[in-house]
Design a protein around this motif. Structure first.
Motif, PDB file in Angstrom:
ATOM      1  N   ALA A   1       0.825  -1.206   0.000  1.00 43.20           N
ATOM      2  CA  ALA A   1       0.000   0.000   0.000  1.00 43.20           C
ATOM      3  C   ALA A   1       0.862   1.261   0.000  1.00 43.20           C
ATOM      4  O   ALA A   1       0.514   2.262  -0.629  1.00 43.20           O
TER       5      ALA A   1
ATOM      6  N   ARG B   1      -7.712   5.325  -1.980  1.00 45.59           N
ATOM      7  CA  ARG B   1      -8.283   4.001  -2.230  1.00 45.59           C
ATOM      8  C   ARG B   1      -7.305   2.905  -1.802  1.00 45.59           C
ATOM      9  O   ARG B   1      -7.695   1.924  -1.165  1.00 45.59           O
TER      10      ARG B   1
ATOM     11  N   SER C   1      -8.002   0.289   1.351  1.00 44.38           N
ATOM     12  CA  SER C   1      -7.982  -1.154   1.142  1.00 44.38           C
ATOM     13  C   SER C   1      -6.962  -1.823   2.047  1.00 44.38           C
ATOM     14  O   SER C   1      -7.210  -2.899   2.597  1.00 44.38           O
TER      15      SER C   1
ATOM     16  N   LEU D   1      -7.524  -4.831   4.891  1.00 44.64           N
ATOM     17  CA  LEU D   1      -6.795  -6.094   4.821  1.00 44.64           C
ATOM     18  C   LEU D   1      -5.957  -6.326   6.077  1.00 44.64           C
ATOM     19  O   LEU D   1      -5.959  -7.421   6.651  1.00 44.64           O
TER      20      LEU D   1
ATOM     21  N   TYR E   1     -13.874   2.997   1.281  1.00 43.17           N
ATOM     22  CA  TYR E   1     -12.606   2.471   0.755  1.00 43.17           C
ATOM     23  C   TYR E   1     -11.993   1.438   1.693  1.00 43.17           C
ATOM     24  O   TYR E   1     -11.146   0.643   1.277  1.00 43.17           O
TER      25      TYR E   1
ATOM     26  N   PRO F   1     -12.085  -3.434   1.051  1.00 45.14           N
ATOM     27  CA  PRO F   1     -11.112  -3.511  -0.043  1.00 45.14           C
ATOM     28  C   PRO F   1     -11.763  -3.752  -1.403  1.00 45.14           C
ATOM     29  O   PRO F   1     -12.622  -4.610  -1.561  1.00 45.14           O
ATOM     30  N   GLU F   2     -11.346  -2.942  -2.397  1.00 44.68           N
ATOM     31  CA  GLU F   2     -11.780  -3.149  -3.769  1.00 44.68           C
ATOM     32  C   GLU F   2     -11.085  -4.380  -4.340  1.00 44.68           C
ATOM     33  O   GLU F   2      -9.931  -4.666  -4.025  1.00 44.68           O
TER      34      GLU F   2
ATOM     35  N   LEU G   1      -7.748  -3.514  -6.289  1.00 47.19           N
ATOM     36  CA  LEU G   1      -6.678  -3.118  -5.381  1.00 47.19           C
ATOM     37  C   LEU G   1      -6.257  -4.271  -4.482  1.00 47.19           C
ATOM     38  O   LEU G   1      -5.073  -4.418  -4.172  1.00 47.19           O
ATOM     39  N   THR G   2      -7.214  -5.068  -4.070  1.00 44.41           N
ATOM     40  CA  THR G   2      -6.885  -6.215  -3.227  1.00 44.41           C
ATOM     41  C   THR G   2      -5.951  -7.170  -3.963  1.00 44.41           C
ATOM     42  O   THR G   2      -4.980  -7.678  -3.390  1.00 44.41           O
TER      43      THR G   2
END
Length: 490
Positions: free
Chosen positions: A86, A104, A108, A112, A246, A249-250, A253-254
């Motif tokens: 990240a 974002r 995420s 996580l 946000y 997690p998207e 992105l994840t």
């Protein structure tokens, strides 16, 4: 045609600096010094705790905390990679002036890391006795280590979130805010340690568990205070209103964070497992040697601080410049980082070698039989941290552009076949000294591998660069497999 993402320059905030312009050496040093201050404070926190434990509870308790702390580093590595991933996402996004993309990625990562740290903490609590037995923890220290470790497990989510928030802020170019809140955490921890260990005032007498409880409470307070500060000051990574979603997690992105975070976490695990194996070897030499090694580790925490700070600064600068397409600056950032490491880490090594006895005596008293053992370890192995620092700089640069597997392989080879292989294989000839000589030899092998990979490896290829959010969406809608991505440094 996919619309391009909005790119807005985040307004200047506390400590935030543009790492893509201006003189490289001065910018790097100005960014690295607050990070070094944070690292020193973090190590000071551990040292103060060790002093309280060693002076109030004795050498058995100190040996117990040494065993517990290496386990915590192992578990920390299990979720640390996500935060590293990240950080580079944030840095590259800010290099492209894509503030929303940075938020974002940060959100995420929070989701996580929070879930992962809760799971790891729960499993650690359950299996703490088995882990300590695997380490051959001395019987005199076993119960103390178990009590200390289990409380630390409870505090793992708060500690991980605090570190993640620090890393994210540094990715935006802000290294000052983490310094202030690390200071808050250290002051609280140091003040609470004697209160909870000894049961001063209305506090319960908790013994060694009180030291762990102080760490837990100080971490929780610092996380809450930092989150409030980020929101109040409207710092670039603040999540307001609809942006709070946000934290869920998207998917895209994840995948990026996990794909790059797992190898980063694996690097931490390699270091941790090698450290655990070394502790197992040291534990078989008796409590005095274990205590001496534990005290030496306290000094090493300080020796490595300049290297870690410079490596983090180099990684943040490289990530922003890669995101901005300023490849002309990346090589100069690397050279400046290597020179600063030589000067600062070299100075730290010299101080520790010249003043080793009084410094070691702080932890267990100058007359302790553990001090001569620690002196011997220090003199044989500490000089290798200069090579360690150079490796951190080189790995920091290549990870900033997504190269994670090369550093992992190099690290694994230097830690296991070389360092631990020599520690075991040379004992018939060198005795206990084989363990201590294995540290600088392993560091030399790691540096050689890092230098060769930096010079000849494929890390500069465009396939390693982190794509913009718009490019990610465009690739996701096509038949091609997304290939672009990111990566960080310790």
């Amino acid at each position: 045609m996919t619309s391009s993402p909005s790119r807005t320059s985040a307004p200047a905030r506390s400590g935030k600096r543009d790492l893509t312009s201006g003189p490289i050496a001065g910018t790097l040093l100005a960014f690295a010094l607050p990070t070094l201050g944070s690292n020193v404070l973090q190590s000071l926190n551990g040292s103060i705790n060790a002093i309280w434990v060693g002076r109030f509870l004795g050498e058995d308790a100190l040996a117990a905390t040494s065993n517990a702390n290496i386990i915590m580093f192992l578990l920390f590595g299990a979720v640390f990679g996500f935060g590293m991933a990240a950080t580079i996402l944030v840095g590259q996004s800010f290099g492209r002036r894509d503030a929303d993309g940075a938020r974002r990625a940060f959100g995420s990562a929070i989701g996580l890391v929070l879930v992962a740290s809760i799971v790891v903490g729960a499993l650690g609590w359950i299996f703490a006795p088995e882990i300590l037995r695997m380490l051959a923890t001395p019987p005199a220290a076993f119960d103390l280590a178990l009590a200390y470790l289990r409380v630390i497990f409870v505090g793992l989510p708060g500690q991980m979130l605090l570190v993640l928030m620090f890393m994210g802020l540094r990715g935006t170019g802000d290294s000052l805010t983490p310094l202030w809140f690390m200071g808050l955490s250290v002051v609280l921890d140091a003040a609470l340690n004697p209160v909870l260990i000894l049961g001063l005032g209305p506090a319960p007498r908790m013994g060694i568990a009180g030291s762990a409880a102080a760490t837990l409470l100080s971490g929780v307070v610092a996380v809450i205070a930092l989150a409030a500060y980020i929101h109040h000051r409207d710092l670039p990574l603040r999540l307001k209103g609809a942006e709070r979603r946000y934290i869920l997690p998207e998917a895209k992105l994840t995948r990026v964070i996990v794909a790059k975070g797992l190898p980063i976490g694996a690097q931490m695990l390699v270091i941790s497992v090698a450290g655990l194996a070394m502790v197992g070897l040291v534990n078989r030499l008796g409590v005095q040697t274990t205590a001496g090694y534990g005290v030496t580790l306290q000094l090493w925490a300080y020796v490595q601080m300049p290297a870690l700070a410079i490596g983090a600064a180099v990684s943040a600068m490289a990530a922003q410049n890669i995101g901005a397409g300023r490849w002309d600056r990346v090589g100069r950032i690397t050279r400046a980082g290597l020179l600063f490491n030589l000067g600062l880490t070299g100075a730290a090594v010299a101080i520790m070698l010249l003043l080793d006895r009084p410094l070691l005596g702080i932890f267990v008293g100058g007359e302790s039989p553990a001090v001569p053992i620690a002196q011997h370890i220090n003199r044989l192995a500490t000089w290798g941290f200069v090579m360690f620092g150079a490796t951190m700089v080189l790995f920091g640069v290549v990870r900033a552009n997504g190269a994670v597997w090369g550093p992992l392989v190099i690290l694994f080879v230097s830690m296991f076949p070389i360092r631990l292989g020599l520690a075991v294989g040379l004992q018939p000839w060198l005795g206990q000294d084989a363990l201590w000589w294995s540290f600088p030899i392993g560091s030399a092998a790691n540096l050689i591998g890092a230098a060769l990979y930096y010079r000849y490896g494929p890390w500069r290829g465009s396939g390693a660069a982190l794509p913009s959010r718009g490019e990610c969406e465009q690739r996701a809608n096509s038949v091609a497999e997304p290939t672009g991505t990111l990566r960080p440094a310790t």
